[in-house]
Structure formats: structure tokens, C-alpha cells
Design an enzyme around this catalytic site. Structure first.
Site, PDB file in Angstrom:
ATOM      1  CE  LYS A 118      -3.746  -2.092   2.686  1.00 52.90           C
ATOM      2  NZ  LYS A 118      -4.401  -2.080   4.001  1.00 52.90           N
ATOM      3  CG  HIS A 133      21.736 -16.195   2.467  1.00 53.51           C
ATOM      4  ND1 HIS A 133      21.158 -16.339   3.708  1.00 53.51           N
ATOM      5  CD2 HIS A 133      20.956 -16.938   1.616  1.00 53.51           C
ATOM      6  CE1 HIS A 133      20.102 -17.121   3.609  1.00 53.51           C
ATOM      7  NE2 HIS A 133      19.955 -17.494   2.353  1.00 53.51           N
TER       8      HIS A 133
HETATM    9  N1  ASP Z   1      18.580 -19.347  -1.879  1.00 48.48           N
HETATM   10  C1  ASP Z   1      19.812 -18.619  -2.035  1.00 48.48           C
HETATM   11  C2  ASP Z   1      19.584 -17.139  -1.778  1.00 48.48           C
HETATM   12  O1  ASP Z   1      18.540 -16.760  -1.318  1.00 48.48           O
HETATM   13  C3  ASP Z   1      20.464 -18.879  -3.328  1.00 48.48           C
HETATM   14  C4  ASP Z   1      19.692 -18.494  -4.553  1.00 48.48           C
HETATM   15  O2  ASP Z   1      18.596 -17.954  -4.472  1.00 48.48           O
HETATM   16  O3  ASP Z   1      20.226 -18.751  -5.628  1.00 48.48           O
HETATM   17  O4  ASP Z   1      20.478 -16.364  -2.029  1.00 48.48           O
END
Ligand code: ASP
Length: 328
Positions: free
Chosen positions: A82, A132
Site C-alpha cells: 500500500k 546470506h
Molecule cells: N537461496 C539462495 C539465496 O537466497 C540462493 C539463490 O537464491 O540462488 O540467495
């Protein structure tokens, strides 16, 4: 540890402590009743602005197995659609008295910004092409098991890990290079020149464009493990690409990419029988990885998924219970 934003925040002792805690958490997976009490009364919000299967569900399972209350908020179906700003959304969720936010966002650096706005603990579940960290931890957990035995003392010192594919758009590669170096491993990145990021020469690793020379051990020495990365179509075309859509600009055709950089059945034969093959998922079968590699004896893909729950339990436990020792 107040937040987990980057694999680079972890020194060797902290990283090994998380991996050792995860070892103990892993025992729960074989039990009939998968429940421990330490996070009873704590509330964790999974705030996901990007799609996810593995990461979001494993954070949810991890929190629930530790007895926390876990709530999922995704951008679709929230006030973000929104027109609410990121800061307003985050402050609204945080005002509900939560203990931790697990955040995924498509902008690199967004999760670190969020950590500066709230009082609760923040875990980076993937920010753009940046980092990550829990993926790197679960990869290290998997590698320790496959390469070093299962004892707490097993580590990755002097192991040679080869990471192949779309390095430019991969937060998994970045976090893995940082963590693997901290753990004493040697990393070689292999990609076509267009998929190696600017500045990669400053990363603590080696690089190559020649996958066959690296896998056969001729170029950078014997290989202990191979990690294949997804071609991130949605981050191509200046960020206008879509998952499953066409690849524009980084290599001529998908067929050429598969020939040059895919882990084909023939390339698997360059590897020793005991060399594990990892992939963070989701996999593009036939592009970066063949089914022979994804489903064969070397594949560690489902081990990675299982490790994801244990490692995320360990991270939540250490952030929220703050204790070193865990009784499972
Ligand atoms: N799942 C992993 C990420 O979120 C790798 C990918 O998406 O390729 O980065």
C-alpha cells in the site's frame, strides 16, 4: 553477538561455537518430539520482502522447535504493497514487542539499516547481492560433516572449496568466501568473466574462468568440495529480470553457459568419489547443474537443507538465550 548481519562479523571462535551448538541441535531431528524449551515466551518475526522456500521455512521450524512464537510477514499482503516505507513497516512490526526480526530484502545493505532502527535482535536472511550469513554457516556445517568427520573439533582448515557460477549476483558466494577463509579453508571462484564482480581481486580467494582445469586439480590443486550457484536471472537485465525468465547480457545462450560452466555428468567424472557437490537451491537443472550431479552420491543438497534448521536454531539460541551451553 547482538545481530547476525554478515559472515564477516564472525571470528573463528564465534563461528565454531555456532557450528558446535548446531551439532547438538541436530540431534533433535531424529527425535519423535522435536521441542526444546529455551525460547519459550520469545517472539520472532520473519519479515520477507523477497521469495523464499528453504530459508523462511527453516527459520520458522528452528524458532518453533526452540518453543518461540514465530510470525511470518511477507511484502505481498502487508502494508508495503500500500506504499508504506521500509522504515515505517519495520518500526510498526518492532513496536509489537518482538524479540527478533529475521529479514530478507532485495536491497543490499537494507538489513544493516534495519538493525540501526530497532532494539530487538536482527538476523540477515539475505540482502540483495550482498550477504546470506546463515547459508554460509549451513554450508560450513555440511562441509565439516562431509570432509572432516562429525566431531566438534572437525574443521575446514586447508580444505580447497571451489565455488562455481553467477558470483556477481550471489550473496551466498560472498558470505561463503568470508566464512570459509575465517575457518582456514582455501576458496577458488570459477565463473565467466562477466559473472565475476568488479573488485573480486580484493576478496580473500583465487579466481578462474576455466572450470575443467580447476575441477581436474590441474589449475589450483586438488579439490575437496564443489559448490554450484544458481544463475540469478531475476537480478539480471539491470534488476528487471525475472526468475525463470530469459538471461540477457551476461552470456550468449543458456546452452553455452551449461557447456562452459554447468556441472555435467562428464565433469562429475573429474571429481573424486568422495568430493561433495553443494548447491544452495533453488536449482536450475540442466543449466548450472545436471540431474546426475544434483541427485548422485556426491550430492549434499538435502544435507544442506537439514543443516539449515540446526544452524538457524543455533543462531536464534545464541542471540536470544545468550548461552554457550545447550542441553538437548
Ligand atoms: N537461496 C539462495 C539465496 O537466497 C540462493 C539463490 O537464491 O540462488 O540467495
Amino acid at each position: 553477538m547482538r545481530h547476525l548481519l554478515s559472515a564477516g562479523d564472525l571470528d573463528r571462535d564465534e563461528a565454531l561455537a555456532i557450528l558446535d551448538t548446531a551439532e547438538r541441535m541436530h540431534a533433535l531431528q531424529d527425535r519423535e518430539v522435536k521441542k526444546l524449551p529455551p525460547l519459550r515466551g520469545r517472539t520472532i518475526v520473519n519479515l520477507f520482502f523477497e521469495d523464499s522456500t528453504r530459508t523462511r521455512s527453516s527459520f520458522e521450524i528452528a524458532g518453533k522447535w526452540l518453543s518461540a512464537d514465530v510470525i511470518n510477514v511477507s511484502a505481498k499482503g502487508s502494508s508495503v504493497s500500500k506504499g508504506e516505507s521500509l522504515r515505517d513497516t519495520v518500526l510498526t512490526v518492532a513496536a509489537m514487542g518482538i524479540d527478533a526480526l529475521v529479514v530478507r530484502h532485495n536491497a543490499s545493505g537494507a538489513v544493516a539499516r534495519i538493525a540501526g532502527w530497532v532494539d530487538c535482535r536482527v538476523v540477515n536472511a539475505g540482502d540483495g547481492t550482498h550477504e546470506h550469513p546463515t547459508q554460509a554457516l549451513l554450508d560450513a556445517y555440511t562441509l565439516r560433516h562431509r570432509l572432516g568427520g562429525t566431531g566438534d573439533a572437525a574443521d575446514l582448515a586447508d580444505r580447497h572449496i571451489v565455488i562455481v557460477g553467477d558470483i556477481t549476483h550471489s550473496r551466498v558466494a560472498r558470505s561463503n568466501v568470508l566464512l570459509l577463509r575465517t575457518l582456514g579453508a582455501r576458496v577458488t571462484l570459477v565463473a565467466p568473466p562477466t559473472l565475476l564482480p568488479a573488485g573480486v581481486h580484493c576478496w580473500p580467494c583465487e579466481t578462474s574462468w576455466d572450470l575443467d582445469a580447476v575441477l581436474s586439480g590441474k589449475a589450483h590443486g586438488d579439490v575437496d568440495a564443489v559448490m554450484m550457484l544458481r544463475v540469478q536471472r531475476e537480478r539480471m537485465s539491470g534488476g528487471q529480470g525475472v526468475a525463470g525468465g530469459p538471461v540477457v547480457g551476461f552470456f550468449p545462450t543458456e546452452r553455452e553457459y551449461a557447456i562452459g560452466y554447468g556441472l555435467s555428468p562428464e565433469r562429475l567424472d573429474l571429481l573424486g568419489e568422495s568430493v561433495p557437490v553443494l548447491h544452495p537451491g533453488p536449482m536450475n537443472r540442466g543449466l548450472e547443474i545436471s540431474s546426475a550431479a544434483a541427485d548422485g552420491v556426491r550430492s549434499a543438497v538435502l544435507d544442506q537443507v537439514r543443516a539449515g534448521v540446526s544452524v538457524r536454531m543455533a543462531v536464534l539460541y545464541r542471540l536470544l538465550a545468550g548461552a554457550d551451553e545447550v542441553t538437548v
